[in-house]
Enzyme design. Structure first.
Site, PDB file in Angstrom:
ATOM      1  CE1 TYR A   1       1.397  -3.555  -4.468  1.00 50.82           C
ATOM      2  CE2 TYR A   1       2.642  -3.293  -2.420  1.00 50.82           C
ATOM      3  CZ  TYR A   1       1.446  -3.250  -3.117  1.00 50.82           C
ATOM      4  OH  TYR A   1       0.289  -2.912  -2.452  1.00 50.82           O
TER       5      TYR A   1
ATOM      6  CD  GLN B   1      -0.740  -6.124  -7.579  1.00 53.21           C
ATOM      7  OE1 GLN B   1      -1.546  -7.031  -7.794  1.00 53.21           O
ATOM      8  NE2 GLN B   1      -1.079  -4.970  -7.051  1.00 53.21           N
TER       9      GLN B   1
ATOM     10  CD  GLU C   1      -7.704 -10.727  -4.007  1.00 52.12           C
ATOM     11  OE1 GLU C   1      -6.654 -10.586  -3.349  1.00 52.12           O
ATOM     12  OE2 GLU C   1      -7.994 -10.010  -4.983  1.00 52.12           O
TER      13      GLU C   1
ATOM     14  CB  THR D   1     -10.690  -7.349  -2.311  1.00 49.14           C
ATOM     15  OG1 THR D   1     -11.951  -7.302  -2.961  1.00 49.14           O
ATOM     16  CG2 THR D   1      -9.788  -8.353  -2.992  1.00 49.14           C
TER      17      THR D   1
ATOM     18  CG  HIS E   1       3.335   0.580  -4.298  1.00 50.15           C
ATOM     19  ND1 HIS E   1       3.157   1.939  -4.289  1.00 50.15           N
ATOM     20  CD2 HIS E   1       2.105   0.037  -4.166  1.00 50.15           C
ATOM     21  CE1 HIS E   1       1.869   2.211  -4.131  1.00 50.15           C
ATOM     22  NE2 HIS E   1       1.207   1.063  -4.056  1.00 50.15           N
TER      23      HIS E   1
HETATM   24  P1  FAD Z   1       2.218   0.560   1.923  1.00 49.39           P
HETATM   25  O1  FAD Z   1       2.832  -0.681   2.442  1.00 49.39           O
HETATM   26  O2  FAD Z   1       1.880   1.625   2.839  1.00 49.39           O
HETATM   27  O3  FAD Z   1       3.036   1.045   0.675  1.00 49.39           O
HETATM   28  C1  FAD Z   1       2.533   2.068  -0.201  1.00 49.39           C
HETATM   29  C2  FAD Z   1       3.695   2.870  -0.778  1.00 49.39           C
HETATM   30  O4  FAD Z   1       4.307   3.643   0.249  1.00 49.39           O
HETATM   31  C3  FAD Z   1       4.814   2.024  -1.367  1.00 49.39           C
HETATM   32  O5  FAD Z   1       5.341   2.734  -2.473  1.00 49.39           O
HETATM   33  C4  FAD Z   1       5.836   1.929  -0.245  1.00 49.39           C
HETATM   34  O6  FAD Z   1       7.166   1.742  -0.715  1.00 49.39           O
HETATM   35  C5  FAD Z   1       5.675   3.288   0.427  1.00 49.39           C
HETATM   36  N1  FAD Z   1       5.879   3.223   1.881  1.00 49.39           N
HETATM   37  C6  FAD Z   1       5.567   2.215   2.719  1.00 49.39           C
HETATM   38  N2  FAD Z   1       5.839   2.529   3.988  1.00 49.39           N
HETATM   39  C7  FAD Z   1       6.324   3.814   3.964  1.00 49.39           C
HETATM   40  C8  FAD Z   1       6.767   4.703   4.970  1.00 49.39           C
HETATM   41  N3  FAD Z   1       6.764   4.346   6.269  1.00 49.39           N
HETATM   42  N4  FAD Z   1       7.185   5.943   4.583  1.00 49.39           N
HETATM   43  C9  FAD Z   1       7.182   6.323   3.278  1.00 49.39           C
HETATM   44  N5  FAD Z   1       6.772   5.492   2.273  1.00 49.39           N
HETATM   45  C10 FAD Z   1       6.350   4.252   2.620  1.00 49.39           C
HETATM   46  N6  FAD Z   1      -6.425  -2.251  -2.420  1.00 49.39           N
HETATM   47  C11 FAD Z   1      -7.708  -2.059  -1.974  1.00 49.39           C
HETATM   48  O7  FAD Z   1      -8.228  -0.931  -2.022  1.00 49.39           O
HETATM   49  N7  FAD Z   1      -8.431  -3.115  -1.464  1.00 49.39           N
HETATM   50  C12 FAD Z   1      -7.925  -4.374  -1.366  1.00 49.39           C
HETATM   51  O8  FAD Z   1      -8.604  -5.285  -0.917  1.00 49.39           O
HETATM   52  C13 FAD Z   1      -6.594  -4.610  -1.838  1.00 49.39           C
HETATM   53  N8  FAD Z   1      -6.017  -5.841  -1.739  1.00 49.39           N
HETATM   54  C14 FAD Z   1      -4.724  -6.019  -2.125  1.00 49.39           C
HETATM   55  C15 FAD Z   1      -4.126  -7.273  -1.973  1.00 49.39           C
HETATM   56  C16 FAD Z   1      -2.818  -7.505  -2.365  1.00 49.39           C
HETATM   57  C17 FAD Z   1      -2.202  -8.872  -2.180  1.00 49.39           C
HETATM   58  C18 FAD Z   1      -2.067  -6.445  -2.935  1.00 49.39           C
HETATM   59  C19 FAD Z   1      -0.650  -6.679  -3.397  1.00 49.39           C
HETATM   60  C20 FAD Z   1      -2.631  -5.176  -3.095  1.00 49.39           C
HETATM   61  C21 FAD Z   1      -3.960  -4.944  -2.681  1.00 49.39           C
HETATM   62  N9  FAD Z   1      -4.562  -3.686  -2.795  1.00 49.39           N
HETATM   63  C22 FAD Z   1      -5.866  -3.497  -2.360  1.00 49.39           C
HETATM   64  C23 FAD Z   1      -3.843  -2.558  -3.400  1.00 49.39           C
HETATM   65  C24 FAD Z   1      -3.119  -1.686  -2.332  1.00 49.39           C
HETATM   66  O9  FAD Z   1      -4.068  -1.104  -1.473  1.00 49.39           O
HETATM   67  C25 FAD Z   1      -2.339  -0.608  -3.080  1.00 49.39           C
HETATM   68  O10 FAD Z   1      -1.280  -1.178  -3.802  1.00 49.39           O
HETATM   69  C26 FAD Z   1      -1.856   0.553  -2.211  1.00 49.39           C
HETATM   70  O11 FAD Z   1      -1.450   1.607  -3.082  1.00 49.39           O
HETATM   71  C27 FAD Z   1      -0.671   0.216  -1.302  1.00 49.39           C
HETATM   72  O12 FAD Z   1      -1.064  -0.521  -0.208  1.00 49.39           O
HETATM   73  P2  FAD Z   1       0.065  -1.168   0.770  1.00 49.39           P
HETATM   74  O13 FAD Z   1      -0.672  -1.760   1.895  1.00 49.39           O
HETATM   75  O14 FAD Z   1       0.980  -2.016  -0.023  1.00 49.39           O
HETATM   76  O15 FAD Z   1       0.776   0.185   1.222  1.00 49.39           O
END
Ligand code: FAD
Length: 286
Positions: free
Chosen positions: A144, A175, A17, A48, A148
């Site tokens: 995660y 993560q 990455e 990213t 998360h």
């Molecule tokens: P989601 O999958 O939407 O999850 C977020 C939270 O909401 C979790 O607590 C989950 O349990 C909850 N949730 C999920 N679906 C629902 C639902 N339907 N109803 C209610 N709650 C729900 N951030 C950046 O800004 N740029 C990047 O390039 C970036 N790259 C990343 C790469 C990796 C491999 C990882 C692990 C993280 C990265 N992040 C990045 C961080 C990420 O954007 C944050 O962790 C963000 O807070 C959550 O994104 P997510 O896509 O996991 O969200």
């Protein structure tokens, strides 16, 4: 090439990455970094997207550049700060430029904001479903192993992860974590819940004590005592910290490979020399 097809070719893949620059003037330097990492021949390079999609243009430029070096690029897309129309335009741009792998993320919410604005996807599962509907992309999602930071508990987080995987994820990337047993327990729980897409293990070679303390505080990752001792002992000596960080990451990866983990994703922090040393340490292993 789709990452799902790359995953079919090898038992364990290694990917890297990188992050894009914050200003256009630094794009050339980012291209150089990408070139050095591409020369290590990772299975793919992910790029990213800055918080609030602030670097989306540079993510796109860098991903397109990587595709030109014959390594598949994985472009991160965050939906919290972009409307559905904006996301649709970004996807059309990627498709037009030959970038066919995306990591579909919600992104972090600005402080004090509980959920994305009206007209935006609320969670990553909705973004994944929209990309799947559109077609033409291999889709990754984030997961995660320690839960998360916003989740009430891991069970709830995994239930939502199941929704996201079922919406159309081809693979998941974790993560960072520093204790492999945390990952093994997590993978077991995913299999119990029927989440069977390949999971790539996110490994961060730590070369800077201050930086890692800030990151783990933000994301809630636990530093095991063995690693904490390394930070305490070598954190003030950059050369020693670098050597110890590379050795620790290498050891984690060898153990993951020995336990048949499908992929290792190295958070390079734009340090091709660090990624190169790790790849070199694994030359007969992976
Ligand atoms: P989601 O999958 O939407 O999850 C977020 C939270 O909401 C979790 O607590 C989950 O349990 C909850 N949730 C999920 N679906 C629902 C639902 N339907 N109803 C209610 N709650 C729900 N951030 C950046 O800004 N740029 C990047 O390039 C970036 N790259 C990343 C790469 C990796 C491999 C990882 C692990 C993280 C990265 N992040 C990045 C961080 C990420 O954007 C944050 O962790 C963000 O807070 C959550 O994104 P997510 O896509 O996991 O969200």
């Amino acid at each position: 090439m789709y990452i799902r097809d790359v995953l079919r070719e090898k038992e364990t893949i290694v990917s890297c990455e990188i992050f894009p620059p914050k200003i256009g003037a630094e794009l050339e330097h980012a291209f150089e970094i990408a070139g050095k990492i591409a020369a290590l021949k990772p299975a793919f390079i992910s790029v990213t997207c800055g918080a609030g999609a602030s670097t989306a243009n540079y993510t796109e430029a860098l991903a397109q550049h990587i595709e030109g070096s014959n390594v598949p690029a994985l472009a991160h897309i965050t939906c919290a700060a972009a409307s559905k129309e904006e996301i649709s335009a970004i996807l059309n741009d990627y498709a037009g430029k030959g970038v066919e792998n995306v990591l579909a993320l919600r992104g972090d919410l600005p402080k004090g904001i509980q959920q994305p604005a009206d007209g935006h996807y609320t969670h990553a599962n909705e973004l994944v479903a929209a990309i799947k509907d559109r077609g033409g992309f291999c889709i990754g999602g984030a997961c995660y192993p320690e839960g998360h930071i916003e989740s009430a508990n891991q069970e709830e987080d995994i239930a939502y992860l199941k929704q996201k995987a079922d919406a159309g994820c081809d693979f998941l990337t974790t993560q960072m974590f520093f204790d492999n047993n945390v990952l093994y327990k997590f993978l077991y729980k995913l299999s119990q819940k029927g989440i069977d897409v390949p999971v790539l293990a996110g490994i961060m070679p730590v070369t800077n004590r201050v930086q890692i303390r800030r990151i783990v505080e933000m994301i809630g990752t636990v530093l095991p005592p063995r690693f904490q001792n390394i930070l305490d002992k070598f954190g003030d000596n950059p050369a020693a910290m670098r050597q110890a960080g590379i050795a620790y990451a290498t050891e984690q990866i060898i153990d993951l490979a020995a336990n048949n983990v499908r992929g290792i994703h190295i958070y390079t922090m734009n340090k091709p020399d660090v990624a190169g040393q790790i790849m070199n340490n694994l030359s007969h292993i992976l």
